[in-house]
Write a protein that holds these residues in place. Structure first.
Motif, mmCIF file in Angstrom:
data_model
loop_
_atom_site.group_PDB
_atom_site.id
_atom_site.type_symbol
_atom_site.label_atom_id
_atom_site.label_comp_id
_atom_site.label_asym_id
_atom_site.label_seq_id
_atom_site.Cartn_x
_atom_site.Cartn_y
_atom_site.Cartn_z
ATOM 1 N N VAL A 378 0.793 -1.225 -0.098
ATOM 2 C CA VAL A 378 0.015 -0.089 -0.015
ATOM 3 C C VAL A 378 0.909 1.208 -0.104
ATOM 4 C CG1 VAL A 378 -1.969 -1.338 1.263
ATOM 5 C CG2 VAL A 378 -0.158 -0.163 2.328
ATOM 6 N N PHE A 379 2.149 1.235 0.613
ATOM 7 C CA PHE A 379 2.930 2.297 0.594
ATOM 8 C C PHE A 379 3.478 2.769 -0.788
ATOM 9 C CE2 PHE A 379 3.610 0.745 5.154
ATOM 10 C CZ PHE A 379 2.839 1.540 5.542
ATOM 11 N N ASP A 380 3.473 1.765 -1.726
ATOM 12 C CA ASP A 380 4.048 1.852 -3.124
ATOM 13 C C ASP A 380 2.785 2.833 -3.692
ATOM 14 O OD1 ASP A 380 6.177 0.317 -2.740
ATOM 15 O OD2 ASP A 380 5.101 -1.475 -3.531
ATOM 16 N N PHE A 381 1.466 2.341 -3.540
ATOM 17 C CA PHE A 381 0.189 3.233 -4.100
ATOM 18 C C PHE A 381 0.270 4.857 -3.399
ATOM 19 C CE2 PHE A 381 -3.933 4.678 -3.455
ATOM 20 C CZ PHE A 381 -4.552 4.693 -4.778
ATOM 21 N N ALA A 382 0.877 4.770 -2.159
ATOM 22 C CA ALA A 382 0.808 6.247 -1.694
ATOM 23 C C ALA A 382 1.664 6.895 -2.213
ATOM 24 C CB ALA A 382 0.789 6.206 -0.201
ATOM 25 N N LEU A 383 3.013 6.223 -2.335
ATOM 26 C CA LEU A 383 4.270 6.960 -2.837
ATOM 27 C C LEU A 383 3.784 7.466 -4.249
ATOM 28 C CD1 LEU A 383 7.179 7.632 -2.490
ATOM 29 C CD2 LEU A 383 7.698 5.397 -3.526
ATOM 30 N N VAL A 384 3.357 6.663 -5.113
ATOM 31 C CA VAL A 384 2.912 7.014 -6.324
ATOM 32 C C VAL A 384 2.115 8.410 -6.614
ATOM 33 C CG1 VAL A 384 1.703 6.731 -8.623
ATOM 34 C CG2 VAL A 384 2.993 4.820 -7.505
ATOM 35 N N GLY A 385 1.198 8.474 -5.624
ATOM 36 C CA GLY A 385 0.243 9.766 -5.431
ATOM 37 C C GLY A 385 1.227 10.716 -5.232
ATOM 38 N N LEU A 386 2.254 10.795 -4.120
ATOM 39 C CA LEU A 386 3.107 11.738 -3.695
ATOM 40 C C LEU A 386 4.039 12.303 -4.934
ATOM 41 C CD1 LEU A 386 3.628 10.519 -0.078
ATOM 42 C CD2 LEU A 386 2.248 12.348 -0.823
ATOM 43 N N VAL A 387 4.422 11.286 -5.459
ATOM 44 C CA VAL A 387 5.349 11.636 -6.631
ATOM 45 C C VAL A 387 4.673 12.358 -7.513
ATOM 46 C CG1 VAL A 387 6.791 10.790 -8.492
ATOM 47 C CG2 VAL A 387 7.157 9.996 -6.338
ATOM 48 N N LEU A 388 3.530 11.924 -8.012
ATOM 49 C CA LEU A 388 2.630 12.652 -8.966
ATOM 50 C C LEU A 388 2.220 14.102 -8.705
ATOM 51 C CD1 LEU A 388 -0.013 10.018 -10.310
ATOM 52 C CD2 LEU A 388 1.882 11.004 -11.321
ATOM 53 N N GLY A 389 2.031 14.117 -7.301
ATOM 54 C CA GLY A 389 1.982 15.538 -6.781
ATOM 55 C C GLY A 389 2.910 16.636 -6.980
ATOM 56 N N VAL A 390 4.465 16.077 -7.020
ATOM 57 C CA VAL A 390 5.123 17.010 -7.426
ATOM 58 C C VAL A 390 5.323 17.529 -9.092
ATOM 59 C CG1 VAL A 390 7.881 17.145 -8.124
ATOM 60 C CG2 VAL A 390 7.009 15.748 -6.045
ATOM 61 N N PHE A 391 4.848 16.792 -9.840
ATOM 62 C CA PHE A 391 4.446 17.119 -11.386
ATOM 63 C C PHE A 391 3.185 17.781 -11.514
ATOM 64 C CE2 PHE A 391 7.184 13.313 -11.603
ATOM 65 C CZ PHE A 391 8.415 13.815 -12.209
ATOM 66 N N VAL A 392 2.272 17.779 -10.570
ATOM 67 C CA VAL A 392 0.930 18.130 -10.744
ATOM 68 C C VAL A 392 1.375 19.897 -10.455
ATOM 69 C CG1 VAL A 392 -1.316 18.646 -9.714
ATOM 70 C CG2 VAL A 392 -0.655 16.408 -10.637
ATOM 71 N N THR A 393 1.835 20.064 -9.215
ATOM 72 C CA THR A 393 2.058 21.313 -8.574
ATOM 73 C C THR A 393 3.061 22.131 -9.141
ATOM 74 O OG1 THR A 393 3.703 20.474 -6.781
ATOM 75 C CG2 THR A 393 1.298 20.841 -6.406
ATOM 76 N N ALA A 394 3.900 21.583 -10.255
ATOM 77 C CA ALA A 394 4.790 22.265 -11.086
ATOM 78 C C ALA A 394 4.154 23.238 -11.969
ATOM 79 C CB ALA A 394 5.713 21.309 -11.715
ATOM 80 N N ALA A 395 2.678 22.845 -12.343
ATOM 81 C CA ALA A 395 1.809 23.604 -13.249
ATOM 82 C C ALA A 395 1.268 24.941 -12.537
ATOM 83 C CB ALA A 395 0.963 22.742 -13.668
ATOM 84 N N LEU A 396 1.705 24.984 -11.051
ATOM 85 C CA LEU A 396 0.936 26.151 -10.608
ATOM 86 C C LEU A 396 1.485 27.427 -11.148
ATOM 87 C CD1 LEU A 396 0.919 24.929 -6.783
ATOM 88 C CD2 LEU A 396 -0.992 25.462 -7.819
ATOM 89 N N VAL A 397 0.693 28.464 -11.127
ATOM 90 C CA VAL A 397 1.043 29.916 -11.173
ATOM 91 C C VAL A 397 1.103 30.525 -9.849
ATOM 92 C CG1 VAL A 397 0.410 32.200 -12.109
ATOM 93 C CG2 VAL A 397 -0.069 29.968 -13.488
ATOM 94 N N GLU A 398 2.328 31.128 -9.814
ATOM 95 C CA GLU A 398 2.729 31.799 -8.412
ATOM 96 C C GLU A 398 1.632 32.994 -8.297
ATOM 97 O OE1 GLU A 398 3.438 31.769 -5.171
ATOM 98 O OE2 GLU A 398 4.868 30.553 -5.912
#
Length: 418
Positions: A378-398
């Protein structure tokens, strides 16, 4: 305001105290099931898939009602909703101890999610109304931080210690209902609703184009996706860590409670710290850094043996980053991304969607993974979510004011601030 039109400071602090305590009890009653599940599993014949479903059904009901309750509380006032829902979820927490099987427990937890989801926006609105504007942000942050403190910090320790003096886990749930009933009585005595205004209902029927405007904001979409990633991380971890510590690492009950409590203490600090840091380094940098930090610490946690102190430290950091992200994404980022006049609706949308899918669907998927592929996966699944979050939030406008003002002063386009 008091009868003279001045701000009532005493009422502000009484309201903050009661609703912070109430929101903490929401977290306590919601997360009490996780540290007790290893014992419920044995007595009721439950499995890890069912644990994920129990966490998920409450979150889905919570998310739906968190989005829906705003217009209702505007019409009838917050006080009646707060008192009624607090009595309801406290009694339902007690009824959880009377469940005789999976289906009855699933039904109880689902209805409990309705009550807790309805309590949340009403309590935030009541605290905001009672607060002096210059203290409103701090007060709301303090109120919401108690959810982590009580739910993930105190609940594991309290539940495991109560098991030492009470006959069984059934009694732990029954005892957990008492504080909420007391606080509900105090809310009924202390709080008062603001005078009803004729213009309240002018905002009920908004043109659809105004609601669509939320989805035209890039940061609203990014915040929603980021919430899914953050919740898929911390909610899966919060649901499964107690069982993992007992079933895989073979920690005793008290050691499990100590380690699992790191989720609450880290989240309590992260709720304040990450948003505060983002004022200086920017929302985007803070979000990316928190996702990356949580992912790295989770990778280490999943590869650490039965060392309670090290497990506590790693879990503390994971929670500080992940729960801090929930406050950052649904607070400053959502607020600054909201179209004019739709701040509350935007916050409700971001947090509600995150709750339904990240908090509801993700734990159910994790339960399936634990049941069919083994609990550590289950930690692999949670880890995928957190890693995806890095790429998602890279699209934020400051949008952090300090960063945008600095960019404007240097002649840089504020929309392109990294």
């Amino acid at each position: 305001m008091d009868s003279t039109g001045r701000h009532d400071r005493a009422y502000e602090f009484k309201t903050l105290f009661l609703l912070a305590l109430g929101f903490g009890l929401v977290g306590l009653d919601r997360w009490m099931v996780a540290p007790l599940f290893p014992y419920m599993m044995r007595d009721l014949g439950l499995n890890f898939q069912q644990l994920g479903n129990l966490i998920g059904v409450l979150a889905i009901a919570w998310g739906v009602w968190a989005i829906a309750i705003g217009p209702i509380s505007d019409r009838i006032g917050c006080k009646r909703i707060l008192v009624g829902t607090m009595i309801a979820f406290s009694l339902l927490s007690g009824f959880s101890g009377m469940a005789t099987g999976y289906l009855s427990l699933l039904l109880i937890r689902g209805i409990m999610g309705v009550a807790e989801g309805a309590f949340t926006p009403a309590s935030v609105a009541a605290t905001g109304e009672a607060s002096l504007p210059s203290r409103r942000g701090f007060n709301l942050g303090l109120q919401m931080s108690t959810f982590s403190l009580f739910g993930m910090g105190i609940a594991p320790i309290l539940a495991t210690q109560l098991l030492r003096v009470l006959p069984s886990w059934h009694w732990v749930f029954l005892v957990s209902a008492l504080p909420g009933l007391i606080v509900a009585a105090l809310i009924a005595k202390v709080l008062h609703d603001r005078p009803q205004r004729q213009e309240t209902n002018l905002h009920v029927h908004r043109p659809k184009t105004q609601w669509r405007a939320m989805f035209r904001s890039r940061n609203v979409i990014v915040a929603m996706l980021g919430m899914l990633c953050a919740m898929a991380g911390i909610f899966v971890i919060g649901a499964m860590v107690p069982s993992y510590l007992v079933a895989v690492l073979h920690l005793d009950t008290q050691s499990m409670g100590f380690v699992a409590s790191a989720l609450g203490w880290g989240g309590f600090i992260g709720s304040f710290a990450l948003s505060g840091i983002s004022d200086y380094i920017g929302r985007k940098a803070a979000a990316i850094g928190a996702f990356a930090g949580a992912a790295a610490l989770l990778f280490l946690f999943a590869r650490t043996g039965a060392n309670p102190t090290m497990l506590f430290v790693l879990l503390f950091g994971i929670s500080m980053c992940s729960i801090g992200l929930l406050s950052l994404l649904s607070g400053p980022i959502a607020t600054e991304a909201a179209p004019a006049g739709l701040i509350a609706s935007t916050i409700g949308l971001v947090s509600g969607i995150g709750e339904i899918f990240g908090g509801g669907v993700a734990p159910a998927i994790a339960g399936y993974i634990a049941q069919n592929f083994g609990l550590p996966h289950v930690f692999d699944f949670a880890l995928v979510g957190l890693v995806l979050g890095v790429f998602v939030t890279a699209a934020l406008v400051e949008t952090a004011p300090r960063r945008r003002y600095a960019a404007a002063a240097s002649g840089e386009d504020p929309q392109r601030v990294a």
